[in-house]
Design a protein around this motif. Sequence first.
Motif, PDB file in Angstrom:
ATOM      1  N   GLY A 266       0.772  -1.201  -0.046  1.00 46.70           N
ATOM      2  CA  GLY A 266      -0.057  -0.052   0.068  1.00 46.70           C
ATOM      3  C   GLY A 266       0.836   1.278  -0.005  1.00 46.70           C
ATOM      4  N   SER A 267       0.468   2.169  -0.894  1.00 47.81           N
ATOM      5  CA  SER A 267       1.329   3.583  -0.884  1.00 47.81           C
ATOM      6  C   SER A 267       0.192   4.502  -1.492  1.00 47.81           C
ATOM      7  CB  SER A 267       2.492   3.337  -1.542  1.00 47.81           C
ATOM      8  OG  SER A 267       3.028   4.841  -1.746  1.00 47.81           O
ATOM      9  N   LYS A 268       0.015   5.637  -0.785  1.00 51.43           N
ATOM     10  CA  LYS A 268      -0.837   6.805  -1.504  1.00 51.43           C
ATOM     11  C   LYS A 268      -0.217   7.621  -2.097  1.00 51.43           C
ATOM     12  CE  LYS A 268      -4.209   6.015   2.538  1.00 51.43           C
ATOM     13  NZ  LYS A 268      -4.893   6.288   3.755  1.00 51.43           N
TER      14      LYS A 268
ATOM     15  N   ASP B 257       3.357  -7.794   2.444  1.00 56.97           N
ATOM     16  CA  ASP B 257       2.163  -8.258   2.563  1.00 56.97           C
ATOM     17  C   ASP B 257       1.657  -8.797   1.108  1.00 56.97           C
ATOM     18  OD1 ASP B 257       2.333  -5.678   1.954  1.00 56.97           O
ATOM     19  OD2 ASP B 257       0.147  -5.396   1.903  1.00 56.97           O
ATOM     20  N   SER B 258       2.620  -8.773   0.098  1.00 56.38           N
ATOM     21  CA  SER B 258       2.041  -8.819  -1.526  1.00 56.38           C
ATOM     22  C   SER B 258       2.557 -10.279  -2.023  1.00 56.38           C
ATOM     23  CB  SER B 258       2.274  -7.597  -2.183  1.00 56.38           C
ATOM     24  OG  SER B 258       2.044  -7.886  -3.545  1.00 56.38           O
ATOM     25  N   GLU B 259       1.983 -11.041  -2.643  1.00 52.91           N
ATOM     26  CA  GLU B 259       2.683 -12.031  -3.271  1.00 52.91           C
ATOM     27  C   GLU B 259       3.262 -11.737  -4.554  1.00 52.91           C
ATOM     28  OE1 GLU B 259       2.664 -15.143  -2.382  1.00 52.91           O
ATOM     29  OE2 GLU B 259       1.053 -15.716  -0.969  1.00 52.91           O
ATOM     30  N   LYS B 260       2.626 -10.560  -5.005  1.00 55.21           N
ATOM     31  CA  LYS B 260       3.306 -10.015  -6.510  1.00 55.21           C
ATOM     32  C   LYS B 260       4.504  -9.489  -5.907  1.00 55.21           C
ATOM     33  CE  LYS B 260       2.655  -6.536  -9.900  1.00 55.21           C
ATOM     34  NZ  LYS B 260       1.575  -5.442 -10.427  1.00 55.21           N
TER      35      LYS B 260
ATOM     36  N   ILE C 143      11.815 -15.079   1.149  1.00 53.90           N
ATOM     37  CA  ILE C 143      10.651 -14.648   1.443  1.00 53.90           C
ATOM     38  C   ILE C 143       9.941 -15.894   2.350  1.00 53.90           C
ATOM     39  CG2 ILE C 143       8.139 -13.928   0.543  1.00 53.90           C
ATOM     40  CD1 ILE C 143      10.787 -12.423  -0.777  1.00 53.90           C
ATOM     41  N   PRO C 144      10.287 -16.018   3.760  1.00 51.86           N
ATOM     42  CA  PRO C 144       9.986 -16.852   4.381  1.00 51.86           C
ATOM     43  C   PRO C 144       8.240 -16.796   5.032  1.00 51.86           C
ATOM     44  CG  PRO C 144      11.181 -15.493   5.686  1.00 51.86           C
ATOM     45  CD  PRO C 144      11.237 -14.992   4.274  1.00 51.86           C
ATOM     46  N   PHE C 145       7.650 -15.596   4.622  1.00 49.37           N
ATOM     47  CA  PHE C 145       6.508 -15.521   5.164  1.00 49.37           C
ATOM     48  C   PHE C 145       5.830 -14.555   4.301  1.00 49.37           C
ATOM     49  CE2 PHE C 145       9.093 -13.142   7.924  1.00 49.37           C
ATOM     50  CZ  PHE C 145       8.967 -11.757   7.842  1.00 49.37           C
ATOM     51  N   ILE C 146       4.544 -14.226   4.292  1.00 45.70           N
ATOM     52  CA  ILE C 146       3.855 -13.082   3.919  1.00 45.70           C
ATOM     53  C   ILE C 146       3.302 -12.394   5.037  1.00 45.70           C
ATOM     54  CG2 ILE C 146       1.867 -12.241   2.693  1.00 45.70           C
ATOM     55  CD1 ILE C 146       4.077 -13.287   0.693  1.00 45.70           C
ATOM     56  N   ARG C 147       3.761 -11.157   5.158  1.00 49.93           N
ATOM     57  CA  ARG C 147       3.417 -10.449   6.106  1.00 49.93           C
ATOM     58  C   ARG C 147       1.895 -10.140   6.529  1.00 49.93           C
ATOM     59  NH1 ARG C 147       4.757  -3.895   6.456  1.00 49.93           N
ATOM     60  NH2 ARG C 147       6.801  -4.813   5.379  1.00 49.93           N
ATOM     61  N   PRO C 148       1.345 -10.371   7.755  1.00 47.51           N
ATOM     62  CA  PRO C 148       0.042 -10.270   8.061  1.00 47.51           C
ATOM     63  C   PRO C 148      -0.671  -8.722   7.806  1.00 47.51           C
ATOM     64  CG  PRO C 148       1.047 -11.449   9.942  1.00 47.51           C
ATOM     65  CD  PRO C 148       2.197 -10.968   9.009  1.00 47.51           C
TER      66      PRO C 148
ATOM     67  N   THR D 100      -0.406  -1.730   7.377  1.00 46.39           N
ATOM     68  CA  THR D 100      -1.310  -0.622   7.285  1.00 46.39           C
ATOM     69  C   THR D 100      -0.357   0.770   7.270  1.00 46.39           C
ATOM     70  OG1 THR D 100      -1.542  -0.264   9.667  1.00 46.39           O
ATOM     71  CG2 THR D 100      -3.166  -1.743   8.516  1.00 46.39           C
ATOM     72  N   ASP D 101      -0.892   1.686   7.196  1.00 41.65           N
ATOM     73  CA  ASP D 101      -0.280   2.977   6.903  1.00 41.65           C
ATOM     74  C   ASP D 101       0.212   3.608   8.452  1.00 41.65           C
ATOM     75  OD1 ASP D 101      -0.799   3.486   4.499  1.00 41.65           O
ATOM     76  OD2 ASP D 101      -2.835   4.817   4.888  1.00 41.65           O
ATOM     77  N   THR D 102      -0.701   3.105   9.271  1.00 37.45           N
ATOM     78  CA  THR D 102      -0.133   3.213  10.783  1.00 37.45           C
ATOM     79  C   THR D 102       0.789   2.217  11.353  1.00 37.45           C
ATOM     80  OG1 THR D 102      -2.282   2.537  11.561  1.00 37.45           O
ATOM     81  CG2 THR D 102      -2.189   4.631  11.245  1.00 37.45           C
TER      82      THR D 102
END
Length: 336
Positions: free
Chosen positions: A12-14, A51-54, A66-71, A76-78
Motif C-alpha cells: 500500500g502506498s498513497k 504483504d503482497s505475493e506479487k 520470502i519466508p512469510f507473507i506479512r500479516p 497498514t499506514d499506521t
Amino acid sequence: MNVLAIIPARSGSKSVVDKNIRLINGKPLLAYSIEHAKASRYINRIILSTDSEKYAKIGKSYGAEIPFIRPSEFATDTALDIDVFKHALTFLGEKEGYYPDIVVQLRPTYPIRCPKDIDNMIELLVNNPTADSVRCIVPSKEIAYKMWRKSEDERIQPLLSDIKEAYNMPRQALPKIYYQNACIDVIRASVITEKNSMSGSHILGYEMPHNFDIDTEKDFADAALYIKLKESYGNKFVFDIDGVIAQFNESLDYASSAPNENMISIINELYNMGNYIILFTARGYKTGIDWRSTTESQLVRWGVKYHELKFGKPDATFYIDDKMVDMNTLLEVFKK
C-alpha cells in the motif's frame, strides 16, 4: 555472527501507487536495496517482509528470501517498524530456530545507497559493545535552535531551550544539528525482541552527506537522474562554457577567464565514461569578436576533454530547457 537484512516493502502506498515495485531506470525500486544487502561483507541473510505475493515474487527474483507473507495488520499506514520487525524475528525464531545477532533495516525507498556505509555501520556497532543501535544522520540545513512552537493564543516558544536565547545568536555559534535520513538502521536483535524498541537508548550516529528517500514523483525523477548520470555511457552532454566550465566573467574579457576545476573534472569523467561532450558558447554573440582561438587555447590549457566546440549560442538572461541538469546536481552526483 548472524547479520540479517530486513527490507520492509508493503504494497500500500498513497503518495505513489505501488511505489516499492515501480521501475526506476528499468529496475523495481525494492531491487536496489536487495542488491545493496548482497554487496555487504557482513550481511549473510536477506529477507523481504511484504504483504503482497506479487512483491514477494519480484523480491525473490532479485535474491531475497520470502519466508512469510506479512500479516495485513502489520501492513497498514499506521503500522510501526517495531511491529513489523518483531513479527519477522518471532516467526524466524519459532519456525526455524534462527536468531540473528544484528538486524539491518534497508528501506526499499532508497535506491541510492553505498554498501560500504552498511558495513561501516555494522562495524561501528560491533566495536561499541554497549551501544544498542546505529542510525544514519545528515546535517540539517535548517537550524532547530531558530525554530518555534506556536500556541493557540499566538504566543511562540523556542523549540529548543538548552541555550539561552539561541534564536538571537548567529548560526555559526550554535551546535550542529542533524536529522535521520532513514537510509540504514543497524540494531542489535535483542533490542527489538527484549527492549521492544527499534533503537534502544544508546544510539550511535553515522553521518552521511545525502538524503535520497523517495516519497514523491519529484523524488523518483531526481533519483532516476542521479542513477542515470552515475552510470552514464553513450549519452550526449552539452555544456555551456562561461559560468560552467569557466568562472563567470562580467567584463566579457574572456581571455582573462579562470577555469572551474570541479566542473572540468566532472566533464572529463563523463568523457572517460564514454559519453559525447559538446561545448556550446555565446562568446562573441553580442560583440561580434571571434573568440574561437582564445577559447580553444584555454580548453587545452585547462585540460578539458570534449568532442565538439560550437559557437553561436544566443545570449539571454534565462535559458529554459526540458533536458537541463544544473551544476549543483552534477556536483552532488560526482561529489566534487
